[in-house]
Design a protein around this motif. Structure first.
Motif, PDB file in Angstrom:
ATOM      1  N   CYS A  69       0.862  -1.174   0.000  1.00 50.35           N
ATOM      2  CA  CYS A  69       0.000   0.000   0.000  1.00 50.35           C
ATOM      3  C   CYS A  69       0.897   1.221   0.000  1.00 50.35           C
ATOM      4  O   CYS A  69       2.071   1.083   0.283  1.00 50.35           O
ATOM      5  CB  CYS A  69      -0.844  -0.023   1.277  1.00 50.35           C
ATOM      6  N   CYS A  70       0.496   2.384  -0.173  1.00 47.25           N
ATOM      7  CA  CYS A  70      -0.778   3.001  -0.497  1.00 47.25           C
ATOM      8  C   CYS A  70      -0.608   4.012  -1.620  1.00 47.25           C
ATOM      9  O   CYS A  70      -1.545   4.665  -2.003  1.00 47.25           O
ATOM     10  CB  CYS A  70      -1.356   3.706   0.724  1.00 47.25           C
ATOM     11  N   ASP A  71       0.637   4.091  -2.098  1.00 47.37           N
ATOM     12  CA  ASP A  71       0.915   4.931  -3.261  1.00 47.37           C
ATOM     13  C   ASP A  71       0.662   6.422  -3.048  1.00 47.37           C
ATOM     14  O   ASP A  71       0.207   7.119  -3.941  1.00 47.37           O
ATOM     15  CB  ASP A  71       0.106   4.412  -4.464  1.00 47.37           C
ATOM     16  N   PHE A  72       0.962   6.891  -1.834  1.00 45.69           N
ATOM     17  CA  PHE A  72       0.921   8.338  -1.595  1.00 45.69           C
ATOM     18  C   PHE A  72       2.259   8.949  -2.002  1.00 45.69           C
ATOM     19  O   PHE A  72       3.247   8.255  -2.180  1.00 45.69           O
ATOM     20  CB  PHE A  72       0.664   8.636  -0.111  1.00 45.69           C
ATOM     21  N   ASN A  73       2.265  10.283  -2.090  1.00 40.22           N
ATOM     22  CA  ASN A  73       3.500  11.025  -2.312  1.00 40.22           C
ATOM     23  C   ASN A  73       4.063  10.737  -3.694  1.00 40.22           C
ATOM     24  O   ASN A  73       4.989   9.951  -3.852  1.00 40.22           O
ATOM     25  CB  ASN A  73       4.524  10.636  -1.218  1.00 40.22           C
TER      26      ASN A  73
END
Lengths: 1051, 575
Positions: free
Chosen positions: B318-322
């Motif tokens: 997860c989570c593929d932020f930034n």
């Protein structure tokens, strides 16, 4: 355990010493009188008004405990002294009879059925009282209602039956039932105190077998409850379990089985795969985006007509993954999650008694499978109640014992079922591998609905509970007795959960497994010693009790979790068998109470009633100076119907005015609130200061809570007035009460402004709150001995809560804008928010509307309350709803005709406004973390250029404005009326059953929770499934309908 | 009658048999302040303060993944879509932010919780003499360093904050305003931060055997950071109205001390600042120590980056932020001369032009240290190519991912393919070098700044050794040159300033500093509105983005905090 046994031993020894001393010293006195003159023998037969013999009737000399019981032919023989005056004949359900002894050798008695109930003797806290003499507000539960239980918790079937008692439940077989007596007393309100067979208990009612309950009373006013002192602010529920009855050995079986299932109206109206795709299209075009770029799941054929997007056709892809193992489906996840759960209840009981001994033994098995798959509760329980009369009936000793073992699994997948995209299949095409969402086709990480329920079906919690007490009751001389009771409640809770690995074809997986193990045990003992003195003659009737009670509660728990297990089964998965990271926690708690109490009931001429109560309670939770609290109460009654001038109104059979004032306490705070507390929590205070990558770290200390050396009891005062009445020989009877309850110095866990940092929370006595309310109960019944018997009982109650004062620093914690508008003077359950003002229909309206973040065509408009042209948190919110109902209502109808009985029970709440958070799902395309959730079909009716009359905001993928902020848009009527119970029964004629050696046989069919009416119209129409859902509509395990077939047999 | 009383009296006495101690029940599993007085407990209070600062979550971390990069032109928020952590979407768009914006109060409250632990340790230290506890002053230095560090973190986000010290009681703290009534500007708050760092620099040793403890040089470097903020003086509406040359001069002296005397040096390859095997290296001035398999459930991980791994199964869950913006990717493009394209960098188009874009441009090698590009080696492993499947919602946030804060999936630093325990390099020497360049340029000594900037570029140029595919060819066409006045540039003060700002962005992108620098330089509004205007053509959701000058330089004081303050706190202007 050793300690417990040791304590029991010490106490038993003390009790023995007391009894021996009492016997030796007291009985000489009484004994001397006994031998003074010769006795006389009186015989007789007791029958009912049909002439049938009545076995089991208690015959006592008035004013003494000396008595006998009639045999199976109704006959009795009793020895009396020359100066004895009267014999009293009593039997539950019959009117008591008094006869003069003088000059009689044979006294035959005909007893009439007691429908009036005024002579009924009720337990009111360390003593008994005639119902007619009660001066407080006490609700007696109809024993019939206690037998109609298809759920493990008896309170579920009492919902709506007791005025002033607000019960909320859910459909989860493992869940608690919340009960509130006469409104919310405190922000830290404790639940009502449960007293089982005289023993104040921590029990959860789901562990108590309802079929064992003989009587149940709810003490609502402070005067009635104050004898229970510091734990009584939330009210008191008294439960007495069945005792053995004198007479023949009675064997009975009660059995029932049935199903829990959702009826049509209880199911959410979720979208199917095609409809789900349509909302993606609509949301995309509303945001000016190309819908075909927003999803890989659907192909949209669309164009513009007059500048307005139009959808011509929609197709979804066939395979959700490239490997073609996950097929696009049209899954009804709610349907997969739910089932018709079976429930069954079997009770086998033996009751017997002689003149000197009484035993009651019961075995019970209860199984309740919820309407969601793999949710259940199973309970085995046994009860043994015995008592013995010794020393010519002057000493009564006995015990009550309950052993109960409960296991349950309360998992709840409802939220997952509501939001899981219907296009995802439950399984891959092989029918074995888990399906779910396909990440490679752009779907988000939705949690599989049924996978968790199925994997974790055996992750059950277990509770074992023993509640037992022993008592000795010694009658020293006429009217005076001493009683000692030692009660022990021992409970354990434990579970061992496996954290399973799983893999979904769509790409989600959890490769790490492990096991969690939890164990806790609680021991609570209560030792009560009371002295009772009763005196009565034709003018005065005095009942007194004085006593001392000590209580100790000790709890310990231990919990450990460890990762990585080789085998995922319960035989293997123990902590020692796991190999990975281990986390362990454990803590203890202990508290004690020491109480002194006394009560005097005085009745003059059976007309003027007075009761005084005091209780002096000491608790270990409070500092030395404030350990003890004083809880007095006074109540008075006037039985007007007993006055001579009322004889002219002979249609009035009973009329009593009563008033009471009293004080109760609340000490519902943790046991270490006095001192600043630090802990050495490793996870919170350890740091790898030396730069190693792995290994144990140095750790330290932190402040966890601040102490208040001045904290004290929270006191609730209650003033109660009422009238009890009966007309036409009690065919119409009822009771009305009004009360004001004020809580002063409410215990409050104050948190200073966050800047103060960690551990600054402190328990203080600060807030004040008031509850005002009225209660009315009316019963109308058929005349005696009519062929058609009926009873109609209605009750209603209303309560208004008001916060009078709060600590300054939290005055805005319950709503309000922080700049003057606060909750003071309003009910605790008030809601603060914006006022919804319709939808923006076109760009011009948007431009002209007040400045608001993200306002748009088809979006929500808020009222600019302060008229400054801007929508602001500070000045455009107001008080928009009160969640508390204005009115609670219950209506119970019972009909009986030649062995056929019919019972219909309706329950409702009215006037409450609720925050329907279900609308976040049903009315907005997307409002949370997980993208592409499913919604209910309401969303198809959202505003669009083609559907401008809709009240549902136009769909948007982004929802970056404040439309989901608390506003009147989400406020809906919480009123409902439910058909809680309809039951049809048939009792076979005894002439038929006798042939099969069955004394009594009743068959019945019962349907619960089958119909509901709620407000589906108007501005505040309810748009969800069930307005009763407690708190959160998207996660509540709604209560299903229940159908039960049952049989009661006595041999 | 007397005979009757006997049993009653005995009965009463027997039941009263509990003595007074019956109501005295000791607490379980807790300590009181009496239990913890004495020198042997001091280390426990000190370590606990570090632990609190290090155990911060995504939402209250000091590590500026979101507030430094996400709110700048460097990164998109990322995640499943715009509604994943909606409040962060609102914050990166600026215009929708209200005082009730989510994920805001948690930073405030957690940081003051850290400060309360620090002050508790200081009170313990002050209660003890040097003789009893010889490390007293050094430990006080550490604690005041941490106290200034925490307040600085808040100061950068909220501007007006209460400065909480060890002398204050809980009741005192309630009445400390965030904005002193007599304050002409926010220099009074900066001065308190400076004072604490200065105390630390005077009391800390030059080196520490525990790498987690700050040294004298770390404290001096943070004094530079503080003085720089003080030098760019802001008016009421956060606009830079004056540059204080005295502050800059003081800072310059400190820079030189650190550079010359700390013994620190640039690593030969910049990659070593982003690799698990090179923690506490020669470039590092202050590092937050993270660990795993350390007796806690998941480890003392850098939970601040917990959402930032790509969703790249099976390596990361997860989570593929930034996610780097196209603007940032463009910033790494270089001219044929090997220099950044100050004015035209953002003209190239990556959107829907993926293959050609990387084929047709040349880049600063730092792009491959900063950004993960599908088809390119992940974390310097030529055998593990980053996959476009790692992008959770490419339609919204594209395919590029951040790389500096990531660890290789097979390194033991990972817990459950999500968080990792790689240290966060809070401050490395390269930053002090570039600050020195900044100061020199602002003091009109741009010629002296040239070799400093070139030193940074030289190291970047030398950092290509790990940027190769399995066959030994470079990942991209790298082309980086030093600034050579008269050859490839004219080194005017204006040019030097542009070169400096660009260098700072390229060197530190993804390390959480960009937004605060834009605010300090007084150009946040202009830069971000220009960024939105262009980025909206690539990602339509940028249409709601707008930065209002005089407002969005700072976050609102969380409404919940204001509510609790009973009027003591003043909301930031224009919220």
């Amino acid at each position: 355990m050793e300690k417990v046994l040791e304590a029991i031993f010490v106490i038993m020894r003390r009790i023995m010493v007391i009894i021996i001393i009492c016997v030796l010293s007291g009985f000489r006195v009484v004994g001397a009188q006994t031998n003074a003159q010769d006795k006389k023998e009186i015989r007789g037969v007791v029958t009912d008004n049909t002439g049938a013999a009545l076995p089991g009737v208690t015959v006592v000399v008035k004013g003494t405990h000396a008595g006998v019981i009639t045999g199976s032919n109704g006959e009795y023989v009793i020895n009396v002294q020359p100066n004895d005056q009267k014999l009293v004949f009593t039997l539950v359900g019959m009117k008591a009879v008094e006869r003069d002894i003088e000059g009689q050798n044979q006294i035959d008695v005909v007893m009439a059925e007691d429908v009036i109930g005024l002579d009924e003797v009720v337990v009111t806290g360390y003593m008994t009282q005639k119902k007619a003499d009660l001066t407080g507000s006490i609700s007696l539960i109809d024993t019939k209602d206690l037998q109609k239980v298809s759920s493990p918790n008896v309170l579920k079937s009492l919902q709506g039956k007791i005025p002033g008692v607000f019960i909320t439940t859910s459909g989860n077989p493992a869940e608690y039932v919340s009960i509130e007596i006469r409104g919310l007393t405190s922000t830290t309100a404790s639940p009502p105190l449960l007293v089982i067979d005289g023993l104040p208990s921590q029990a959860n009612l789901r562990e108590i077998n309802a079929l064992d309950i003989e009587s149940m009373q709810v003490l609502k006013d402070a005067a009635s409850a104050s004898i229970y002192g510091s734990r009584a602010a939330g009210g008191v529920i008294l439960i007495n379990t069945k005792q053995g009855k004198t007479g023949d050995l009675q064997v009975s079986y009660k059995g029932s089985m049935g199903i829990n299932t959702y009826m049509g109206w209880q199911k959410p109206d979720l979208m199917n795969t095609e409809e789900y795709g349509r909302t993606i299209w609509q949301a995309s075009v509303n945001d000016g985006l190309d819908p075909n770029e927003q999803t890989m799941l659907y192909n949209f054929d669309w164009d513009f007509v007059n500048g307005i997007p139009r959808l011509n056709n929609i197709t979804n892809i066939e395979w959700l993954n490239a490997a073609q193992t996950l097929k696009a489906s049209d899954t009804d996840w709610f349907d997969l999650l739910t089932q018709s759960g079976k429930h069954q209840n079997h009770q086998f009981a033996v009751s017997s008694g002689t003149e000197k001994t009484r035993q009651m033994f019961s075995l019970n098995y209860f199984e309740d499978n919820g309407a969601q798959i793999h949710t259940y509760l199973k309970r085995y329980s046994a009860r043994l109640n015995t008592s013995y009369d010794l020393l010519n009936g002057r000493l009564k000793i006995g015990e009550n014992l309950l052993i109960s073992s409960t296991s349950f699994n309360g998992q709840n997948g409802i939220y997952r079922a509501l939001v899981m995209p219907p296009i995802a299949p439950e399984y891959a095409i092989d029918g074995v591998s888990w399906g779910g969402c396909a990440l490679e086709s752009g779907m988000d990480e939705h949690r599989h609905v049924t996978m968790y329920q199925k994997l974790e079906k055996d992750n059950m919690s277990k509770r074992f509970k023993t509640i037992g007490s022993v008592f000795a009751d010694l009658s020293l001389f006429k009217g005076f007795s001493l009683k000692t009771q030692y009660g022990l409640e021992y409970s354990t809770q434990d579970y061992r959960f496996i954290d399973f690995t799983w893999e979904q074809v769509g790409g989600q997986a959890d490769a790490l497994n492990g096991v969690s193990n939890y164990y806790s045990k609680s021991t609570a003992w209560t030792w009560t010693n009371t002295a009772n003195y009763n005196y009565s003659n034709d003018v005065h009737d005095i009942n007194t009790v004085a006593g001392i009670e000590a209580y100790r509660f000790i709890n310990e728990y231990f919990s450990a979790t460890r990762e990585q297990i080789v085998l995922e089964n319960y035989d293997y998965a123990h902590i020692s068998a796991a190999t990975g990271n281990i986390t362990a926690t454990g803590l203890g708690a202990e508290e004690t109470l020491l109480s002194y109490f006394g009560k005097v009931n005085y009745s003059l001429l059976n007309k003027y009633l007075l009761a005084l109560t005091v209780r002096y309670d000491g608790s270990s939770k409070f500092p030395a100076a404030n350990k003890f609290g004083f809880f007095p109460a006074i109540s008075a009654g006037w039985r007007i119907s007993g006055e001579p001038f009322m004889q002219a109104f002979d249609f009035i059979s009973d009329l009593k005015l009563r008033a009471s004032w009293g004080m109760n306490g609340n000490s519902n705070i943790p046991s270490n609130a006095i001192n600043d507390r630090y802990d050495a929590n490793y996870a919170a205070t350890a740091y790898m200061i030396d730069g190693r990558k792995e290994g144990l770290m140095p750790s330290g200390y932190r402040l966890t809570h601040s102490g208040n050396p001045y904290v004290r009891w929270e006191a609730t005062e209650q003033f109660d007035v009422g009238v009890d009445f009966g007309l036409f020989d009690q065919r119409l009877s009822g009771s009305f009460s009004a009360y004001r309850k004020t809580t002063d110095g409410m215990l409050y866990e104050l948190t200073y402004v966050g800047t103060a940092g960690e551990g600054n929370a402190v328990w203080i006595n600060a807030a004040n709150m008031t509850n005002d309310g009225i209660e009315l109960a009316i019963t109308f019944r058929s005349p005696l001995n009519s062929v058609l018997n009926y009873t109609i009982t209605g009750n209603m109650s209303a309560n208004k809560n008001r916060i009078d004062d709060l600590p300054e620093s939290v005055v805005y914690s319950y709503g309000g804008n922080g700049v003057g508008d606060n909750i003071l003077g309003r009910p605790r359950r008030s809601i603060y928010g914006f006022v919804y003002d319709g939808l923006y229909q076109n760009q011009q309206e948007v431009d002209e509307g007040p400045e608001q973040n993200g306002k748009r065509v088809g979006g929500m408009k808020f009222k600019d309350l302060d008229g400054d042209g801007r929508i602001t948190q500070a000045y455009d919110r107001t008080w928009i709803a009160i969640r508390e109902p204005d009115l609670l209502l219950g209506l119970n109808t019972y009909l009986e005709y030649k062995g056929i009985d019919l019972n219909i029970f309706l329950q409702g709440v009215f006037g409450n406004q609720i925050y329907n958070d279900y609308k976040l799902l049903s009315d907005f395309y997307n409002t949370g973390v997980i993208a592409g959730r499913n919604h209910t079909r309401r969303l198809l009716d959202a505003w669009s250029p083609y559907n401008t009359s809709s009240t549902i905001p136009g769909l948007s993928i982004f929802s970056v404005n404040e439309e989901t902020a608390m506003s009147t848009y989400f406020i809906e009527s919480g009123s409902y009326l439910k058909l809680r119970n309809i039951e049809l029964g048939y009792t076979l004629p005894s002439s038929v059953t006798k042939k099969f050696f069955v004394r009594n046989l009743r068959l019945y069919f019962m349907a619960e929770n089958t119909l509901m009416i709620c407000k589906r119209w108007g501005d505040n129409a309810f748009t969800g499934v069930d307005p009763e859902a407690a708190g959160d509509f998207t996660t509540t395990y709604d209560r299903p309908a229940t159908f039960t077939f049952g049989v009661n047999a006595t041999f | 009658m007397i005979k009757l009383l006997i049993p009653i009296v005995i009965f009463t006495i027997a039941t009263l048999g509990c003595d007074k101690s019956f109501l005295e029940v000791p607490s379980k599993g807790v300590l009181t302040s009496e239990n913890l007085s004495g020198p042997e407990y001091i280390e426990g209070f000190v370590i606990s303060a570090y632990a609190h600062i290090a155990s911060r979550s995504v939402y209250d971390t000091h590590y500026g993944w979101f507030h430094g990069d996400g709110r700048s032109d460097n990164h998109y928020k990322g995640g499943s879509g715009l509604t994943d952590q909606t409040s962060y979407h609102e914050m990166e768009m600026f215009a929708p932010v209200t005082s009730n914006v989510g994920n805001n109060a948690v930073m405030w409250n957690s940081t003051y919780a850290s400060i309360s632990r620090i002050n508790a340790a200081i009170r313990q230290l002050n209660n003890i003499s040097n003789d009893e506890y010889p490390l007293k002053n050094a430990r006080l230095g550490e604690m005041k360093f941490l106290r200034a560090f925490c307040h600085m973190s808040l100061k950068q986000r909220y501007k007006w904050i209460p400065y909480i010290t060890d002398e204050m009681t809980v009741v005192d703290i309630k009445s400390v305003p965030n904005r002193p009534a007599d304050a002409q500007n926010d220099l009074v708050l900066w001065q308190k931060i400076l004072d604490d760092f200065e105390f630390a620099s005077n009391n800390l040793p030059s080196s520490q055997s525990d790498p987690g403890r700050p040294t004298k040089w770390a404290a001096k470097a943070f004094m530079v950071k503080t003085l720089l903020s003080m030098a760019y003086q802001q008016n009421e509406t956060h606009q830079v109205i004056n540059i204080d040359r005295n502050a800059l001069t003081s800072a310059l002296t400190l820079c030189n001390e650190v550079i010359n005397n700390s013994g620190k040096a640039l690593t030969s390859d910049i990659a070593e600042n982003f690799m698990y095997d090179f923690e506490n290296n020669e470039e590092s001035l202050f590092e937050m120590q993270f660990s795993i398999n350390d007796g806690t459930t998941v480890g003392r991980l850098n939970l601040g980056m917990n959402l930032n791994t790509p969703r790249w199964q099976p390596y990361y869950r997860c989570c593929d932020f930034n996610k780097p913006t196209y603007n940032l990717v463009n910033a790494f493009r270089t001219s044929v001369d090997g220099l950044p394209l100050f004015d035209t960098f953002n003209d190239a188009e990556l959107h829907n032009n993926y293959t050609n874009y990387f084929k047709n441009n040349t880049f600063d090698p730092r792009i491959s240290h900063t950004c993960a590009i599908p088809g390119h080696p992940w974390k310097y492993d030529p055998n593990l190519l980053y996959d476009s499947l790692g992008s959770r919602n490419p339609d919204v946030y594209g395919y590029i991912h951040t790389q500096k804060e990531q660890v290789h999936p097979f390194e033991s630093a990972q817990y459950q393919n999500r968080g990792n325990s790689m240290n966060w390099r809070v401050l490395r020497l390269a930053q002090v070098l570039l600050w020195k360049a900044e100061i020199l340029i602002k003091l009109d000594r741009e010629d002296e700044a040239l070799p400093v900037i070139n030193q940074i570029r030289e190291r970047a140029n030398n950092s290509q050794g790990r940027l190769k595919r399995a066959d030994g060819t470079p990942n991209l066409d790298y082309n980086i040159a030093l600034y050579q006045p008269g050859v490839n540039c004219t080194w005017s003060n204006d040019f030097a300033w542009k070169a400096y700002m660009f260098e700072d962005r390229l060197e530190f992108a993804g390390e959480g500093t960009r937004f605060f620098n834009l605010v300090r330089w007084g150009i946040a509004g202009d830069v971000l509105n220009e960024y939105f205007a262009k980025e909206v053509q690539r990602r339509s959701w940028n249409s709601t983005g707008y930065f209002t000058k005089g407002k969005h330089e700072y976050l609102p004081i969380p409404q919940a905090v204001i509510n609790l303050s009973e009027g003591v706190y003043v909301q930031n202007i224009n919220y």
